[in-house]
Design an enzyme around this catalytic site. Structure first.
Site, PDB file in Angstrom:
ATOM      1  N   ARG A  78      45.914  52.438  36.542  1.00  0.00           N
ATOM      2  CA  ARG A  78      46.487  53.779  36.636  1.00  0.00           C
ATOM      3  C   ARG A  78      45.415  54.739  37.115  1.00  0.00           C
ATOM      4  NH1 ARG A  78      50.781  52.193  37.007  1.00  0.00           N
ATOM      5  NH2 ARG A  78      52.615  52.514  35.720  1.00  0.00           N
ATOM      6  N   GLU A  98      49.731  61.343  41.667  1.00  0.00           N
ATOM      7  CA  GLU A  98      50.537  60.741  42.748  1.00  0.00           C
ATOM      8  C   GLU A  98      51.814  61.543  42.997  1.00  0.00           C
ATOM      9  OE1 GLU A  98      51.221  56.664  41.642  1.00  0.00           O
ATOM     10  OE2 GLU A  98      49.088  56.274  41.454  1.00  0.00           O
ATOM     11  N   HIS A 119      50.208  53.240  46.052  1.00  0.00           N
ATOM     12  CA  HIS A 119      50.784  52.593  44.857  1.00  0.00           C
ATOM     13  C   HIS A 119      51.810  51.510  45.247  1.00  0.00           C
ATOM     14  CE1 HIS A 119      51.719  53.325  40.345  1.00  0.00           C
ATOM     15  NE2 HIS A 119      51.918  52.063  40.668  1.00  0.00           N
TER      16      HIS A 119
HETATM   17  P1  NAP Z   1      48.925  44.239  29.647  1.00  0.00           P
HETATM   18  O1  NAP Z   1      49.218  42.786  29.653  1.00  0.00           O
HETATM   19  O2  NAP Z   1      49.391  45.061  28.509  1.00  0.00           O
HETATM   20  O3  NAP Z   1      47.353  44.424  29.830  1.00  0.00           O
HETATM   21  C1  NAP Z   1      46.698  45.620  29.635  1.00  0.00           C
HETATM   22  C2  NAP Z   1      45.268  45.313  29.254  1.00  0.00           C
HETATM   23  O4  NAP Z   1      44.574  46.551  29.145  1.00  0.00           O
HETATM   24  C3  NAP Z   1      45.141  44.581  27.962  1.00  0.00           C
HETATM   25  O5  NAP Z   1      44.443  43.414  28.162  1.00  0.00           O
HETATM   26  C4  NAP Z   1      44.352  45.516  27.042  1.00  0.00           C
HETATM   27  O6  NAP Z   1      43.336  44.780  26.388  1.00  0.00           O
HETATM   28  C5  NAP Z   1      43.718  46.497  28.010  1.00  0.00           C
HETATM   29  N1  NAP Z   1      43.613  47.810  27.387  1.00  0.00           N
HETATM   30  C6  NAP Z   1      44.583  48.546  26.803  1.00  0.00           C
HETATM   31  N2  NAP Z   1      44.099  49.676  26.291  1.00  0.00           N
HETATM   32  C7  NAP Z   1      42.767  49.646  26.540  1.00  0.00           C
HETATM   33  C8  NAP Z   1      41.705  50.531  26.232  1.00  0.00           C
HETATM   34  N3  NAP Z   1      41.907  51.694  25.566  1.00  0.00           N
HETATM   35  N4  NAP Z   1      40.459  50.203  26.620  1.00  0.00           N
HETATM   36  C9  NAP Z   1      40.240  49.063  27.289  1.00  0.00           C
HETATM   37  N5  NAP Z   1      41.215  48.174  27.614  1.00  0.00           N
HETATM   38  C10 NAP Z   1      42.455  48.472  27.228  1.00  0.00           C
HETATM   39  O7  NAP Z   1      49.546  44.918  30.939  1.00  0.00           O
HETATM   40  P2  NAP Z   1      49.710  44.331  32.411  1.00  0.00           P
HETATM   41  O8  NAP Z   1      51.062  43.758  32.570  1.00  0.00           O
HETATM   42  O9  NAP Z   1      48.524  43.475  32.720  1.00  0.00           O
HETATM   43  O10 NAP Z   1      49.630  45.696  33.249  1.00  0.00           O
HETATM   44  C11 NAP Z   1      48.464  46.480  33.185  1.00  0.00           C
HETATM   45  C12 NAP Z   1      48.630  47.809  33.877  1.00  0.00           C
HETATM   46  O11 NAP Z   1      48.648  47.640  35.291  1.00  0.00           O
HETATM   47  C13 NAP Z   1      49.937  48.548  33.594  1.00  0.00           C
HETATM   48  O12 NAP Z   1      49.895  49.252  32.353  1.00  0.00           O
HETATM   49  C14 NAP Z   1      50.047  49.497  34.779  1.00  0.00           C
HETATM   50  O13 NAP Z   1      49.404  50.724  34.481  1.00  0.00           O
HETATM   51  C15 NAP Z   1      49.278  48.765  35.870  1.00  0.00           C
HETATM   52  N6  NAP Z   1      50.166  48.306  36.953  1.00  0.00           N
HETATM   53  C16 NAP Z   1      49.973  48.801  38.210  1.00  0.00           C
HETATM   54  C17 NAP Z   1      50.769  48.347  39.233  1.00  0.00           C
HETATM   55  C18 NAP Z   1      50.573  48.854  40.628  1.00  0.00           C
HETATM   56  O14 NAP Z   1      51.529  48.866  41.397  1.00  0.00           O
HETATM   57  N7  NAP Z   1      49.376  49.238  40.997  1.00  0.00           N
HETATM   58  C19 NAP Z   1      51.780  47.428  39.008  1.00  0.00           C
HETATM   59  C20 NAP Z   1      51.952  46.956  37.720  1.00  0.00           C
HETATM   60  C21 NAP Z   1      51.119  47.401  36.706  1.00  0.00           C
HETATM   61  P3  NAP Z   1      42.982  45.029  24.833  1.00  0.00           P
HETATM   62  O15 NAP Z   1      44.301  45.063  24.108  1.00  0.00           O
HETATM   63  O16 NAP Z   1      42.106  43.889  24.478  1.00  0.00           O
HETATM   64  O17 NAP Z   1      42.281  46.334  24.816  1.00  0.00           O
HETATM   65  C1  8YV Z   2      55.654  50.434  39.931  1.00  0.00           C
HETATM   66  C2  8YV Z   2      53.705  50.035  38.319  1.00  0.00           C
HETATM   67  O1  8YV Z   2      55.452  50.665  41.267  1.00  0.00           O
HETATM   68  O2  8YV Z   2      54.771  48.459  36.929  1.00  0.00           O
HETATM   69  C3  8YV Z   2      53.980  49.407  37.005  1.00  0.00           C
HETATM   70  O3  8YV Z   2      53.363  49.840  36.026  1.00  0.00           O
HETATM   71  O4  8YV Z   2      52.836  50.824  38.431  1.00  0.00           O
HETATM   72  C4  8YV Z   2      54.475  49.638  39.524  1.00  0.00           C
HETATM   73  O5  8YV Z   2      54.941  48.326  39.449  1.00  0.00           O
HETATM   74  C5  8YV Z   2      55.942  51.729  39.290  1.00  0.00           C
HETATM   75  O6  8YV Z   2      56.017  51.679  37.922  1.00  0.00           O
HETATM   76  C6  8YV Z   2      57.240  52.286  39.844  1.00  0.00           C
HETATM   77  O7  8YV Z   2      57.219  53.634  39.783  1.00  0.00           O
END
Ligand code: NAP
Ligand code: 8YV
Length: 335
Positions: free
Chosen positions: A245, A274, A292
């Protein structure tokens, strides 16, 4: 027709359930919700607030869409709200703790996007270090005819620190292993059965690696945690990739670090405000900036959209939510 529903009266009853959408979502979600429920499209109303007020006493479900905050103030207006189905795995725009206190379920879209986002993260890492967008622009501008593109930095022999070793972080790590790179991670605690080195301190990890791959969620806990000190620790050969994020990185500090060459470069798929991206970042020619698009393939967005619809269907059919978030665990009751 949902698999577990069949009788016309059950389907008819669901048509009386009001589901609020704040901004337009992909057709699959719009049509999927409208097929089963009474979909209230707030963005089509001349006055969104008046529209919400008018329908508020009957609204039981919500699929917010992007860019709107769902906070306690909005929940106050919706006394019958039972479920908020978020499009995305990250749900930092929703006050899930507040929803939990009120007994409202929040769902997200985990797993279905993990591999797609991990692919993008690797693509962005390579594009950033080997300057692929810049090289492409060079060729199109006819400059290859004059002289070869200058040599670039390399991914070889780099050590990668992953901030947020969750579902996507682990999928990224698996890919990086295949690239033969050393991997470490920082999170709130060390994880069992993970072959990578855990760093209790983000600054210490940044000192030790030369790629910082950020896959952490947004929210108050992580806001600005990749700050000036972390970037200085990453050092002049350091590369920052952010697919988590935008709020996790202090964007002002990043601009300064890039301008002052405190880090080598950055690849960003997410930004603080964004879709607004600071002019100063856009002017930094060697940074790679994506709008994004981590999950933005037809395949994956369809899977995410279907999960939004399926969470609402499952809830209102009395089968509970499919993917509730940690703050609103399902304890057995249902609509
Ligand atoms: P997830 O499985 O919940 O993983 C999140 C990780 O972040 C966990 O391993 C957690 O580890 C760590 N975390 C949480 N709070 C933290 C803190 N305060 N300090 C340090 N580490 C912390 O989630 P995911 O499915 O992998 O997705 C992760 C993130 O990717 C989403 O929340 C979203 O913001 C982002 N995302 C972006 C896109 C994009 O299009 N760019 C798409 C999908 C997701 P611990 O619990 O060990 O701290
Ligand atoms: C999406 C994301 O594009 O899953 C997330 O957390 O950041 C992306 O997959 C977004 O949430 C759609 O607005």
């Amino acid at each position: 027709m949902p698999a577990a529903l069949g009788r016309p009266q059950e389907i008819e009853a669901l048509k009386n359930v009001d589901v609020l959408m704040l901004s337009p979502m992909m057709p699959l979600v719009l049509e999927g919700i409208a097929r089963e429920f009474n979909l209230l499209k707030a963005w089509e109303a001349p006055d969104r607030e008046a529209f919400i007020r008018e329908h508020a006493p009957r609204i039981r479900g919500m699929a917010p869409g992007s860019h709107y905050r769902v906070d306690g103030a909005l929940m106050d207006k919706l006394p019958k709200l039972e479920i908020i189905a978020n499009f995305g795995v990250g749900y930092d725009t929703i006050d899930a703790a507040e929803a939990g206190r009120r007994g409202i379920i929040v769902t997200n879209t985990p797993d279905v996007l993990t591999e797609e986002v991990a692919d993008l993260a690797i693509g962005l890492l390579l594009a950033t270090i080997r300057q692929l967008p810049q090289v492409d622009r060079y060729l199109r501008a006819g400059k290859w005819l004059e002289k070869p593109y200058p040599l670039t930095a390399t991914l070889r022999d780099r050590k990668v620190g992953i901030l947020g070793l969750g579902r996507i972080g682990k999928a990224v790590a698996k890919r990086l292993e295949a690239f033969g790179l050393e991997i470490g991670y920082h999170g709130r605690s060390a994880q069992k059965d993970v072959p990578y080195r855990f760093y209790p301190s983000l600054v210490e990890m940044a000192k030790d690696v030369d790629v910082l791959m950020c896959v952490a969620p947004g929210g108050t806990e992580t806001k600005g945690m990749v700050n000036a000190e972390v970037m200085r620790a990453l050092g002049p050969d350091g590369v920052l990739i952010n697919v988590g994020r935008g709020s996790v990185v202090d964007e002002r500090a990043l601009i300064e670090a890039l301008r002052n060459k405190e880090i080598l470069t950055a690849g960003l798929d997410v930004f603080e405000d964004e879709p607004r991206v600071p002019k100063e970042l856009i002017e930094i020619e060697h940074a790679v900036l994506l709008p994004h698009v981590g999950s933005a393939s037809v395949h994956t967005r369809n899977a995410m959209g279907q999960l939004v619809v399926d969470n609402l269907s499952s809830w209102f059919a009395g089968r509970g939510p499919l993917t509730p978030v940690a703050e609103t665990p399902w304890t057995g009751r249902a609509a």
